[in-house]
Motif scaffolding. Sequence first.
Motif, mmCIF file in Angstrom:
data_model
loop_
_atom_site.group_PDB
_atom_site.id
_atom_site.type_symbol
_atom_site.label_atom_id
_atom_site.label_comp_id
_atom_site.label_asym_id
_atom_site.label_seq_id
_atom_site.Cartn_x
_atom_site.Cartn_y
_atom_site.Cartn_z
ATOM 1 N N ASN A 76 -5.098 0.118 2.649
ATOM 2 C CA ASN A 76 -5.359 1.515 2.317
ATOM 3 C C ASN A 76 -4.760 2.499 3.316
ATOM 4 O O ASN A 76 -4.497 3.650 2.963
ATOM 5 C CB ASN A 76 -6.861 1.733 2.155
ATOM 6 N N TRP B 138 -7.117 -4.790 -5.255
ATOM 7 C CA TRP B 138 -7.193 -3.551 -4.497
ATOM 8 C C TRP B 138 -8.600 -2.957 -4.559
ATOM 9 O O TRP B 138 -9.181 -2.810 -5.621
ATOM 10 C CB TRP B 138 -6.170 -2.569 -5.073
ATOM 11 N N LYS B 139 -9.127 -2.616 -3.381
ATOM 12 C CA LYS B 139 -10.394 -1.902 -3.259
ATOM 13 C C LYS B 139 -10.192 -0.772 -2.263
ATOM 14 O O LYS B 139 -9.441 -0.911 -1.300
ATOM 15 C CB LYS B 139 -11.501 -2.841 -2.783
ATOM 16 N N LEU B 140 -10.881 0.341 -2.475
ATOM 17 C CA LEU B 140 -10.664 1.518 -1.637
ATOM 18 C C LEU B 140 -11.904 1.927 -0.858
ATOM 19 O O LEU B 140 -11.858 2.134 0.350
ATOM 20 C CB LEU B 140 -10.186 2.689 -2.499
ATOM 21 N N ASN C 254 -1.130 -3.878 -8.095
ATOM 22 C CA ASN C 254 -2.485 -4.399 -7.884
ATOM 23 C C ASN C 254 -2.484 -5.919 -7.992
ATOM 24 O O ASN C 254 -3.140 -6.618 -7.209
ATOM 25 C CB ASN C 254 -3.453 -3.793 -8.902
ATOM 26 N N VAL D 251 -1.587 2.991 1.648
ATOM 27 C CA VAL D 251 -1.705 3.911 0.512
ATOM 28 C C VAL D 251 -1.698 5.362 0.993
ATOM 29 O O VAL D 251 -0.998 6.225 0.440
ATOM 30 C CB VAL D 251 -3.000 3.629 -0.276
ATOM 31 N N GLY E 279 0.818 -1.213 0.000
ATOM 32 C CA GLY E 279 0.000 0.000 0.000
ATOM 33 C C GLY E 279 0.850 1.260 0.000
ATOM 34 O O GLY E 279 0.546 2.233 -0.702
ATOM 35 N N GLY F 79 0.771 4.211 -2.818
ATOM 36 C CA GLY F 79 0.640 5.645 -2.552
ATOM 37 C C GLY F 79 1.807 6.428 -3.117
ATOM 38 O O GLY F 79 1.628 7.509 -3.700
ATOM 39 N N VAL G 85 -8.373 -4.902 3.867
ATOM 40 C CA VAL G 85 -8.650 -3.713 3.053
ATOM 41 C C VAL G 85 -8.216 -2.446 3.786
ATOM 42 O O VAL G 85 -7.636 -1.530 3.195
ATOM 43 C CB VAL G 85 -10.148 -3.645 2.689
ATOM 44 N N SER G 86 -8.474 -2.396 5.087
ATOM 45 C CA SER G 86 -8.091 -1.226 5.882
ATOM 46 C C SER G 86 -6.575 -1.094 5.974
ATOM 47 O O SER G 86 -6.026 0.003 5.807
ATOM 48 C CB SER G 86 -8.688 -1.329 7.287
ATOM 49 N N ALA H 195 -13.030 0.519 2.593
ATOM 50 C CA ALA H 195 -12.313 0.943 3.802
ATOM 51 C C ALA H 195 -12.983 2.160 4.426
ATOM 52 O O ALA H 195 -13.179 2.212 5.649
ATOM 53 C CB ALA H 195 -10.860 1.256 3.456
#
Length: 407
Positions: free
Chosen positions: A318, A269-271, A258, A321, A55, A59, A314-315, A274
């Motif tokens: 991100n 990857w999912k945003l 990804n 990121v 992540g 970023g 997921v958290s 989160a």
Amino acid sequence: MTQKKVHSSKTNKSEPTLKDSQNVLTILGILVILLISYFAYQASGLEFVLLLWVGVLIGFSLFHARFAFASVYRQIVETGNTEMLRAHMFMLGIATTLFAPILMFDISAFSNITEGALSPISIGLVIGAFLFGFGMEMGSGLAPASFYTAEGGRTALLCTVFGFLTGAVIGAYHFGFWNETLPSVSEFSLATDTGLGYFGAWGIQAAIFALIVILSYIYKKRKRPPLLPALPTAVGWKKIVFGSWPLWVGALVLAVLNATVFVIQGEPWKLTAAFTLWGSKLLMNLGMDVSQWQYWIAEERIVALMEPLMMDSVSVLNLGVILGTFISLTLGGMIRFSKIHFHLAILALAGGFLMGYGATISFGANIGAYFSGIASFSLHAWIWALMAILGVSAAYTVGKKFNLVQR
């Protein structure tokens, strides 16, 4: 010699330069990453530590490639520039090529069940994607012009993020209406639900990407749209850490990262999920029972809601990121805030709200629904992209007609 002096002596005068690094903030960001790495390892082991650092790399790459997921549609609608669009097609082509064998052979580093970013086709998908596009144009705090260069850009971004968080939570509350009460169709894979297989579906999508690139070049030759604005840069090896990367480099790196996320956690990857989780957890801590919302009834979602944050992949991803972007900003001396006009703050808040609400009811945004969705051969992702573009176009038309936004 300071970095600033090196820039002034060796870079093109037509290109803006970055300011001196904000070292204290950089060190603080690194310490936070190390602290979260420790807690992630204690909670979930090596898998989540790897996700955190991937992540961070995402970023870092997003910043240095200035790879805008949000503004690619805006550039097409507002100026006709298709340079970012071609970079997106390259990125999607690489990601599709990498995702195909992962899905076909169920490749997973930690024995997770491999699941692509497939989602149902519903009224929520259509309406949500349109609202996301409309909000993205309306509250353009996430666009490169505001995020990297415009006065008050970081302040506007905070307004947009707050609005996004609020909209995502309310979208979760309404999720059942849009996607359960109203008509919907089950998720549809261009690979497994058509008989094409992954190789055939890869060929179809590759042809679409190539066609879009060809049409964009024809459009560019005929219309001659303005070039993308120059971005802060550096020279030599410092360009890797401080400067701007070529778009194709960013596209390649993001596609590979990804795919790396996919292999590590079993899903790409999912945003948006989160933000929805963070906002819902906040409401739970304030005494509100959100577990009965239709959004949280799904087994994997309710588990994430009830477990500690460091046990949600997921958290953790991100957070990485966000911290990777933060450190990139500090290295470029770009953490700064200034006053913005009240009406711009309202636009940023409202735009962020529409983005968060639309993303939640449409199963994701530029990352989960578009980037990861198309690379996973999901039909819903193509519908999402089309509706988002229509939303941007509608907002641009309204804004231009009523002179709501000053560019």
